[in-house]
Design a protein around this motif. Sequence first.
Motif, PDB file in Angstrom:
ATOM      1  N   UNK A  43       0.785  -1.118  -0.020  1.00 20.21           N
ATOM      2  CA  UNK A  43       0.094  -0.009  -0.143  1.00 20.21           C
ATOM      3  C   UNK A  43       0.751   1.236  -0.026  1.00 20.21           C
ATOM      4  N   UNK A  44       1.875   1.272   0.589  1.00 18.83           N
ATOM      5  CA  UNK A  44       2.861   2.493   0.855  1.00 18.83           C
ATOM      6  C   UNK A  44       3.631   2.692  -0.557  1.00 18.83           C
ATOM      7  N   UNK A  45       3.988   1.580  -1.295  1.00 20.35           N
ATOM      8  CA  UNK A  45       4.612   1.925  -2.430  1.00 20.35           C
ATOM      9  C   UNK A  45       3.543   2.125  -3.354  1.00 20.35           C
ATOM     10  N   UNK A  46       2.232   1.954  -3.449  1.00 15.06           N
ATOM     11  CA  UNK A  46       1.108   2.332  -4.446  1.00 15.06           C
ATOM     12  C   UNK A  46       1.120   3.896  -3.994  1.00 15.06           C
ATOM     13  N   UNK A  47       0.768   4.223  -2.807  1.00 14.92           N
ATOM     14  CA  UNK A  47       0.830   5.592  -2.508  1.00 14.92           C
ATOM     15  C   UNK A  47       2.124   6.610  -3.030  1.00 14.92           C
ATOM     16  N   UNK A  48       3.331   5.928  -2.957  1.00 17.23           N
ATOM     17  CA  UNK A  48       4.388   6.455  -3.258  1.00 17.23           C
ATOM     18  C   UNK A  48       4.446   6.829  -4.874  1.00 17.23           C
ATOM     19  N   UNK A  49       4.102   5.708  -5.581  1.00 10.10           N
ATOM     20  CA  UNK A  49       3.978   5.817  -6.971  1.00 10.10           C
ATOM     21  C   UNK A  49       2.921   6.693  -7.540  1.00 10.10           C
ATOM     22  N   UNK A  50       1.636   6.803  -6.867  1.00  9.77           N
ATOM     23  CA  UNK A  50       0.736   7.882  -7.300  1.00  9.77           C
ATOM     24  C   UNK A  50       1.108   9.313  -7.120  1.00  9.77           C
ATOM     25  N   UNK A  51       1.929   9.406  -5.770  1.00  6.67           N
ATOM     26  CA  UNK A  51       2.520  10.754  -5.523  1.00  6.67           C
ATOM     27  C   UNK A  51       3.668  10.970  -6.803  1.00  6.67           C
ATOM     28  N   UNK A  52       4.485  10.272  -6.952  1.00 12.36           N
ATOM     29  CA  UNK A  52       5.351  10.465  -7.970  1.00 12.36           C
ATOM     30  C   UNK A  52       4.865  10.816  -9.129  1.00 12.36           C
ATOM     31  N   UNK A  53       3.883  10.189  -9.673  1.00 13.61           N
ATOM     32  CA  UNK A  53       3.150  10.477 -10.895  1.00 13.61           C
ATOM     33  C   UNK A  53       2.399  11.759 -11.081  1.00 13.61           C
ATOM     34  N   UNK A  54       1.859  12.343  -9.806  1.00 14.08           N
ATOM     35  CA  UNK A  54       1.142  13.468  -9.453  1.00 14.08           C
ATOM     36  C   UNK A  54       2.105  14.610  -9.877  1.00 14.08           C
ATOM     37  N   UNK A  55       3.319  14.530  -9.116  1.00 15.21           N
ATOM     38  CA  UNK A  55       4.117  15.750  -8.954  1.00 15.21           C
ATOM     39  C   UNK A  55       5.003  15.781 -10.288  1.00 15.21           C
ATOM     40  N   UNK A  56       5.345  14.670 -10.793  1.00 14.86           N
ATOM     41  CA  UNK A  56       6.057  14.607 -11.705  1.00 14.86           C
ATOM     42  C   UNK A  56       5.349  15.233 -13.209  1.00 14.86           C
ATOM     43  N   UNK A  57       3.889  15.208 -13.236  1.00 15.57           N
ATOM     44  CA  UNK A  57       3.263  15.866 -14.171  1.00 15.57           C
ATOM     45  C   UNK A  57       3.285  17.287 -14.104  1.00 15.57           C
ATOM     46  N   UNK A  58       2.998  17.757 -12.744  1.00 11.84           N
ATOM     47  CA  UNK A  58       2.947  19.002 -12.438  1.00 11.84           C
ATOM     48  C   UNK A  58       4.235  19.700 -12.814  1.00 11.84           C
ATOM     49  N   UNK A  59       5.226  18.927 -12.415  1.00 10.74           N
ATOM     50  CA  UNK A  59       6.654  19.631 -12.672  1.00 10.74           C
ATOM     51  C   UNK A  59       7.063  19.587 -14.144  1.00 10.74           C
ATOM     52  N   UNK A  60       6.513  18.691 -14.742  1.00 11.29           N
ATOM     53  CA  UNK A  60       6.850  18.726 -16.106  1.00 11.29           C
ATOM     54  C   UNK A  60       6.148  19.944 -16.801  1.00 11.29           C
ATOM     55  N   UNK A  61       4.724  19.884 -16.615  1.00  9.22           N
ATOM     56  CA  UNK A  61       3.858  20.931 -17.269  1.00  9.22           C
ATOM     57  C   UNK A  61       4.464  22.127 -17.168  1.00  9.22           C
ATOM     58  N   UNK A  62       4.733  22.612 -15.688  1.00 15.18           N
ATOM     59  CA  UNK A  62       5.338  23.996 -15.478  1.00 15.18           C
ATOM     60  C   UNK A  62       6.526  24.386 -15.958  1.00 15.18           C
ATOM     61  N   UNK A  63       7.432  23.426 -16.195  1.00 13.95           N
ATOM     62  CA  UNK A  63       8.643  23.512 -16.859  1.00 13.95           C
ATOM     63  C   UNK A  63       8.524  23.973 -18.470  1.00 13.95           C
ATOM     64  N   UNK A  64       7.541  23.084 -19.173  1.00 12.42           N
ATOM     65  CA  UNK A  64       7.234  23.469 -20.195  1.00 12.42           C
ATOM     66  C   UNK A  64       6.604  24.987 -20.478  1.00 12.42           C
ATOM     67  N   UNK A  65       5.924  25.368 -19.557  1.00 10.40           N
ATOM     68  CA  UNK A  65       5.251  26.820 -19.515  1.00 10.40           C
ATOM     69  C   UNK A  65       6.609  27.677 -19.319  1.00 10.40           C
TER      70      UNK A  65
END
Length: 390
Positions: A43-65
């Motif tokens: 369960x902890x690994x799943x939460x870590x993966x979801x958190x990584x995906x969420x913030x990776x998307x945000x960082x990537x999109x804002x870097x593109x901006x």
Amino acid sequence: MNIMDFNMKKLAADAGTFLSRAVQFTEEKLGQAEKTELDAHLENLLCKAECTKLWTEKVMKQTEVLLQPNPNARMEEFVYEKLDRKAPSRVNNPELLGQHMIDAGNEFGPGTAYGNALIKCGETEKRIGGADRELIQTAAINFLTPLRNFIEGDYKTITRERKLLQNKRLDLDAAKTRLKKAKVAEARAAQLNLSPPEDNNIMVWAEEVTKSEQEVRIAQSEFDRQAEITRLLLEGISSTHAHHLRCLNDFVEAQMTYYAQCYQYMLDLQKQLGSFPSTFLANNNQSTTTCIPSSSNTTAAASSASVTASLSSLSNVAATTSFGELKTSSGSRKARVLYDYDAANSTELSLLADEVITVYSIPGMDSDWLMGERGNQKGKVPITYLELLN
């Protein structure tokens, strides 16, 4: 015909499995069925993966901006990327500004102080535009691409295996539910005991219990195997973080290089424009005479230019005479600073535009310099940055 029968049987089996999962899922939501919980580590690994995906998307999109503020340009680049085609080269904002400055400088005249300064500024802006291109290219390769590969590659694999794990869990819980119902029915048949065992349903339910127990063992084995596969994939998130850290360092280095280049370009430009104050009066003379609108009355234009030149000459003579008198005298005068000046060494005094300081001359000093005082501070100042006050 045999292939047709096989396909129909497989389709029926898949439909039965889907229906069983749907019933189990609905009963779990209604609180009418038990649910096998994943272990805490998974369960902890799943939460870590979801958190990584969420913030990776945000960082990537804002870097593109950050790298491309124009949303239309970003959309165009996205379309070309999906079509696997190279986007056409586009002039960026610093390059466009630089070209306008160069064109304006050529229009005003490269021989004028303002025109020459515009050309120099334009060339510097175009160099900054080139550095901006290098930053975008480096950041795209070393930072954005690895982040995008994680979202579109590794995380999609994790999502697929996680969905398969969910299905295996539903199959396991459905098998457990069937086993539980079979045992209840067997116990009820044994309690009734209305006829000899061979004539009642006890044997039927006993066989059903045995079959359900076998299904539970198979489902448990498949669930455990899928949980292990999912766990191994999720544990790779730590390696993903380490890789993204290296990419982040590359991005920081690219930004550091970009800002260092821009600083150096502007520093060089500032040095090139250092001669601007000494040519200011001459530039005014040229710009004043060349900006008179053309007309048929050339005599009036010539007279106006002559008067302007005469006044400027008188101003130059007056200014030169004032500084000359100050250098030959032992007194001091108040002077207003025309432009900011940064001292090159400890013997010079830094100046701020529009401030008033005291100036005087000392024997042996260069003709282009005076001694300046501001409170307890003193040092050499260039006379081209000063205007003597009465």
